[in-house]
Design a protein around this motif. Structure first.
Motif, PDB file in Angstrom:
ATOM      1  N   UNK A  29      46.576  48.115  46.841  1.00 32.49           N
ATOM      2  CA  UNK A  29      46.227  46.696  46.973  1.00 32.49           C
ATOM      3  C   UNK A  29      45.495  46.234  45.716  1.00 32.49           C
ATOM      4  N   UNK A  30      45.834  45.005  45.286  1.00 36.05           N
ATOM      5  CA  UNK A  30      45.056  44.344  44.242  1.00 36.05           C
ATOM      6  C   UNK A  30      44.473  43.097  44.907  1.00 36.05           C
ATOM      7  N   UNK A  31      43.136  43.005  44.921  1.00 38.20           N
ATOM      8  CA  UNK A  31      42.477  41.878  45.607  1.00 38.20           C
ATOM      9  C   UNK A  31      41.612  41.143  44.586  1.00 38.20           C
ATOM     10  N   UNK A  32      42.075  39.981  44.151  1.00 40.18           N
ATOM     11  CA  UNK A  32      41.345  39.247  43.103  1.00 40.18           C
ATOM     12  C   UNK A  32      41.253  37.761  43.430  1.00 40.18           C
ATOM     13  N   UNK A  33      40.245  37.130  42.840  1.00 42.97           N
ATOM     14  CA  UNK A  33      40.123  35.687  43.051  1.00 42.97           C
ATOM     15  C   UNK A  33      41.030  34.946  42.072  1.00 42.97           C
ATOM     16  N   UNK A  34      41.576  33.843  42.539  1.00 48.07           N
ATOM     17  CA  UNK A  34      42.360  32.974  41.653  1.00 48.07           C
ATOM     18  C   UNK A  34      41.406  32.369  40.627  1.00 48.07           C
ATOM     19  N   UNK A  35      40.259  31.871  41.126  1.00 44.92           N
ATOM     20  CA  UNK A  35      39.222  31.323  40.240  1.00 44.92           C
ATOM     21  C   UNK A  35      37.876  31.843  40.747  1.00 44.92           C
ATOM     22  N   UNK A  36      37.095  32.414  39.863  1.00 46.39           N
ATOM     23  CA  UNK A  36      35.779  32.923  40.277  1.00 46.39           C
ATOM     24  C   UNK A  36      34.828  31.764  40.529  1.00 46.39           C
ATOM     25  N   UNK A  37      33.908  31.960  41.475  1.00 48.77           N
ATOM     26  CA  UNK A  37      32.950  30.902  41.816  1.00 48.77           C
ATOM     27  C   UNK A  37      31.870  30.742  40.750  1.00 48.77           C
ATOM     28  N   UNK A  38      31.870  31.620  39.746  1.00 49.01           N
ATOM     29  CA  UNK A  38      30.895  31.505  38.652  1.00 49.01           C
ATOM     30  C   UNK A  38      31.583  31.049  37.366  1.00 49.01           C
ATOM     31  N   UNK A  39      32.809  31.503  37.155  1.00 43.92           N
ATOM     32  CA  UNK A  39      33.451  31.317  35.848  1.00 43.92           C
ATOM     33  C   UNK A  39      34.329  30.066  35.798  1.00 43.92           C
ATOM     34  N   UNK A  40      34.973  29.735  36.909  1.00 45.53           N
ATOM     35  CA  UNK A  40      35.729  28.482  36.970  1.00 45.53           C
ATOM     36  C   UNK A  40      37.041  28.477  36.197  1.00 45.53           C
ATOM     37  N   UNK A  41      37.553  29.667  35.870  1.00 44.50           N
ATOM     38  CA  UNK A  41      38.811  29.709  35.103  1.00 44.50           C
ATOM     39  C   UNK A  41      39.913  30.395  35.899  1.00 44.50           C
ATOM     40  N   UNK A  42      41.151  29.926  35.681  1.00 42.98           N
ATOM     41  CA  UNK A  42      42.286  30.489  36.427  1.00 42.98           C
ATOM     42  C   UNK A  42      42.603  31.895  35.927  1.00 42.98           C
ATOM     43  N   UNK A  43      42.707  32.814  36.827  1.00 38.76           N
ATOM     44  CA  UNK A  43      43.152  34.154  36.467  1.00 38.76           C
ATOM     45  C   UNK A  43      44.678  34.208  36.492  1.00 38.76           C
ATOM     46  N   UNK A  44      45.263  35.111  35.709  1.00 41.99           N
ATOM     47  CA  UNK A  44      46.735  35.174  35.638  1.00 41.99           C
ATOM     48  C   UNK A  44      47.325  35.847  36.879  1.00 41.99           C
ATOM     49  N   UNK A  45      47.212  35.161  38.016  1.00 39.10           N
ATOM     50  CA  UNK A  45      47.603  35.823  39.265  1.00 39.10           C
ATOM     51  C   UNK A  45      49.114  36.055  39.348  1.00 39.10           C
ATOM     52  N   UNK A  46      49.904  35.195  38.702  1.00 36.31           N
ATOM     53  CA  UNK A  46      51.362  35.377  38.766  1.00 36.31           C
ATOM     54  C   UNK A  46      51.724  36.731  38.156  1.00 36.31           C
ATOM     55  N   UNK A  47      51.135  37.021  36.999  1.00 35.52           N
ATOM     56  CA  UNK A  47      51.409  38.295  36.335  1.00 35.52           C
ATOM     57  C   UNK A  47      50.923  39.458  37.213  1.00 35.52           C
ATOM     58  N   UNK A  48      49.717  39.306  37.757  1.00 38.95           N
ATOM     59  CA  UNK A  48      49.128  40.394  38.559  1.00 38.95           C
ATOM     60  C   UNK A  48      50.012  40.698  39.769  1.00 38.95           C
ATOM     61  N   UNK A  49      50.518  39.638  40.408  1.00 34.50           N
ATOM     62  CA  UNK A  49      51.365  39.838  41.595  1.00 34.50           C
ATOM     63  C   UNK A  49      52.645  40.583  41.196  1.00 34.50           C
ATOM     64  N   UNK A  79      52.687  29.831  48.491  1.00 36.49           N
ATOM     65  CA  UNK A  79      52.650  31.291  48.699  1.00 36.49           C
ATOM     66  C   UNK A  79      54.032  31.936  48.573  1.00 36.49           C
ATOM     67  N   UNK A  80      55.089  31.151  48.843  1.00 40.86           N
ATOM     68  CA  UNK A  80      56.435  31.751  48.696  1.00 40.86           C
ATOM     69  C   UNK A  80      56.779  31.923  47.221  1.00 40.86           C
ATOM     70  N   UNK A  81      56.413  30.915  46.446  1.00 39.31           N
ATOM     71  CA  UNK A  81      56.686  31.005  45.013  1.00 39.31           C
ATOM     72  C   UNK A  81      55.832  32.098  44.367  1.00 39.31           C
ATOM     73  N   UNK A  82      54.552  32.128  44.757  1.00 39.54           N
ATOM     74  CA  UNK A  82      53.653  33.153  44.196  1.00 39.54           C
ATOM     75  C   UNK A  82      54.089  34.551  44.625  1.00 39.54           C
ATOM     76  N   UNK A  83      54.595  34.628  45.867  1.00 35.66           N
ATOM     77  CA  UNK A  83      54.985  35.896  46.472  1.00 35.66           C
ATOM     78  C   UNK A  83      53.790  36.839  46.667  1.00 35.66           C
ATOM     79  N   UNK A  84      52.619  36.244  46.981  1.00 36.20           N
ATOM     80  CA  UNK A  84      51.459  37.100  47.290  1.00 36.20           C
ATOM     81  C   UNK A  84      51.578  37.549  48.748  1.00 36.20           C
ATOM     82  N   UNK A  85      50.889  38.633  49.086  1.00 38.23           N
ATOM     83  CA  UNK A  85      50.978  39.165  50.454  1.00 38.23           C
ATOM     84  C   UNK A  85      49.947  38.529  51.373  1.00 38.23           C
ATOM     85  N   UNK A  86      48.755  38.304  50.798  1.00 38.63           N
ATOM     86  CA  UNK A  86      47.684  37.652  51.558  1.00 38.63           C
ATOM     87  C   UNK A  86      47.048  36.576  50.674  1.00 38.63           C
TER      88      UNK A  86
END
Ligand code: PLP
Length: 549
Positions: free
Chosen positions: A168-188, A213-220
């Motif tokens: 499992x990879x469990x990451x935030x899309x945007x951190x509540x401190x940093x405010x920047x988008x993480x590359x979740x598409x790549x991670x997925x 969620x269908x486009x992202x294809x994330x599990x949760x």
């Protein structure tokens, strides 16, 4: 968006029209929770006034109306995130519960010792501690992705961590401190190559970016209604149908069962009910639909949010001693910073005295603070109803604070008594005046010897630390030495010490701090909701005199 449109949006939020500490309310703590539009408040009221009944349990008319509304909210969330099925949306109490559900249900049933879960240094505690628990329960390994100097996840670090034991990879899309988008598409996509599942914590992003969620294809995917202009106590877990089917119930009891028998065993209900036991937050869930409609109706405001973010970033950077925690402009209006030479809590209490709500502390991201080498920070987080004029005002307040405000105060006497303190506060009527008085008193607290600052004397509030060293002499007199880096806490310590130092154990043990702070008009500082730990300081004194060492 024109200024009339901004005013129209602000008018939808009744709370924003009130005064706080005698000033216009400026609410800059939206990453903690957003304010609620009148449509959400009305929906809660309407439910209790017209259709209050339990859901999924009875055939009577009210129950059927409540159930229909309740399930309509599920469909609204399904559409909002483009889930394939409504039963893939599970109601929870918030993001935290949704992650715990995945950890305890999916994790406990699918993971074995040696399996790996990857998180990042930027996660909220809600996306760290549940996995650490599984580490202890099952012997899995939690691995942590490094960050770039922008605060965004470092994909080369991710690449080094991912293996064929990654489950499992469990990451935030945007951190509540940093405010920047993480590359979740790549991670997925990368996680899929090793057969790992992906959980996206969208608590901070979903009010700002449409997620499919269908486009992202994330599990949760997990999020909380209260950060999207919706009610507190409501959250969502999206899970792919085939995974949810596999997962055992997380909590058990009524409604999540098909049949219960002492003789022939118990069987569980179908999705989504298998995960929804007990009476849910019906009013909250129904009113959440109004919040989703509000976000959808403001789609064209994304340009406004982007320009507000850029404007606020530039304005804050114009303060020379202000240091952002990470490099580069955030994608959403979350700005985390410290000001050189100033304690974060002093900045926040000064702003609070002027009606401005910001958050300081570790922001439920202690590992991130440790990683970035800071004890905490100030966070300003904006929402759709905030304005450039508010940003200007807060920046001006920060300049005042730094230039003249609390810094240029004279050193006052250190001999305080309770009576003297009471007299000082009698003339300080407004919250502003009281705040200034506390800061003045803080200047008079003598420094504490470093050797007295130990783990034993340390009291950790969320926003600041304090040290308190208590001794009792042969004549049963109490002597306390205390210190904090925050001027506001120093001032509060002077007030506390004035009442107890040199008094007998008996006097101190019967002393009524509640009444004392109430008489001074400072009761809110003793509230358990304050992150400053004053309550813990007072409790420590009480414990020491009730059980002399
Ligand atoms: N994840 C992130 C990124 C958050 O910002 C928060 C709350 O601030 C949470 C999880 C926890 O959300 P809740 O307290 O609504 O469960």
């Amino acid at each position: 968006m024109t200024s009339e449109q901004t005013t129209q949006i602000r008018n939808l939020f009744p709370l924003l029209n009130q005064k706080v500490n005698g000033n216009d309310c400026i609410y800059f703590d939206n990453a903690a929770t957003t304010q609620k539009p009148i449509a959400v408040i009305d929906a809660i009221k309407a439910y209790y006034q017209t259709s209050n009944a339990n859901v999924h349990r009875a055939a009577h008319t009210l129950a059927s109306a409540a159930t229909t509304e309740f399930e309509n909210s599920r469909k609204a969330v399904q559409t909002f995130i483009n889930a394939k099925h409504a039963h893939e949306i599970i109601w929870t109490s918030g993001t935290t519960e949704a992650i715990n559900l995945v950890a305890q249900s999916w994790g406990s049933s699918q993971l074995v010792a040696g399996d790996e879960v990857i998180v990042s240094h930027a996660e909220h505690h809600a996306n760290i501690v549940p996995w650490q628990q599984l580490e202890q329960q099952l012997g899995i390994q939690v691995k942590v992705i490094e960050l770039l100097d922008t605060g965004v996840l470092d994909l080369s670090s991710f690449e080094r961590l991912i293996t064929d034991r990654t489950r499992l990879v469990a990451v935030s899309h945007i951190s509540n401190v940093i405010g920047k988008c993480n590359p979740i598409e790549h991670i997925i996509q990368r996680a899929k190559q090793v057969g790992a599942k992906v959980l996206i914590d969208a608590a901070q992003s979903i009010a700002h970016y449409p997620l499919d969620v269908q486009q992202l294809d994330c599990d949760f995917l997990v999020f909380s209604a209260h950060k999207m202009y919706g009610p507190t106590g409501v959250g969502c877990l999206f899970g792919k149908s085939e995974l949810l089917e596999l997962m055992p119930p997380y909590k058990t009891g009524g409604e999540m069962i098909k049949k219960v028998s002492f003789n022939s065993g118990t069987t569980f209900n179908v999705l989504p009910h298998k995960f929804e036991t007990g009476t849910p937050n019906i009013a909250g869930i129904i009113s959440f639909r109004a919040a989703i409609s509000f976000i959808q109706a403001q789609k064209e405001a994304s340009g406004y949010e982007a320009s507000l973010t850029a404007y606020a970033y530039q304005q804050l950077l114009s303060i020379p001693s202000l240091n952002m925690l990470t490099n580069g402009q955030p994608d959403i209006a979350i700005f985390s910073f410290n000001i050189a030479g100033e304690h974060q809590q002093d900045v926040a209490t000064y702003l609070d005295s002027k009606g401005v709500a910001v958050r300081v502390g570790h922001h439920c991201a202690m590992p991130l603070m440790e990683y970035l080498g800071v004890q905490g920070c100030i966070r300003i987080s904006l929402a759709l109803y905030n304005t450039k004029a508010e940003v200007d005002h807060v920046v001006e307040l920060l300049r005042n604070f730094l230039n003249q405000g609390v810094k240029k105060v004279a050193k006052a006497s250190v001999n305080h008594s309770k009576e003297k303190i009471m007299t000082l506060f009698e003339s300080a009527k407004s919250w502003d005046a009281k705040h200034r008085q506390i800061m003045l008193l803080g200047k008079t607290l003598p420094t504490m010897a470093d050797e007295l600052k130990t783990d034993e004397t340390l009291i950790n509030g969320c926003e600041s630390a304090a040290w308190i060293h208590i001794t009792i002499d042969r004549e049963s007199k109490v002597n306390i030495v205390a210190f904090s880096q925050a001027k506001i806490i120093k001032g509060l310590l002077v007030i506390v010490l004035a009442a107890v130092n040199g008094k007998t154990v008996e006097n101190v043990s019967t002393f009524d701090f509640h009444e004392y702070f109430n008489d001074l008009g400072l009761l809110q500082h003793l509230s358990p909701s304050r992150g400053n730990g004053l309550l813990a300081i007072v409790e420590k004194i009480k414990r020491a005199v009730n059980k002399p060492l």
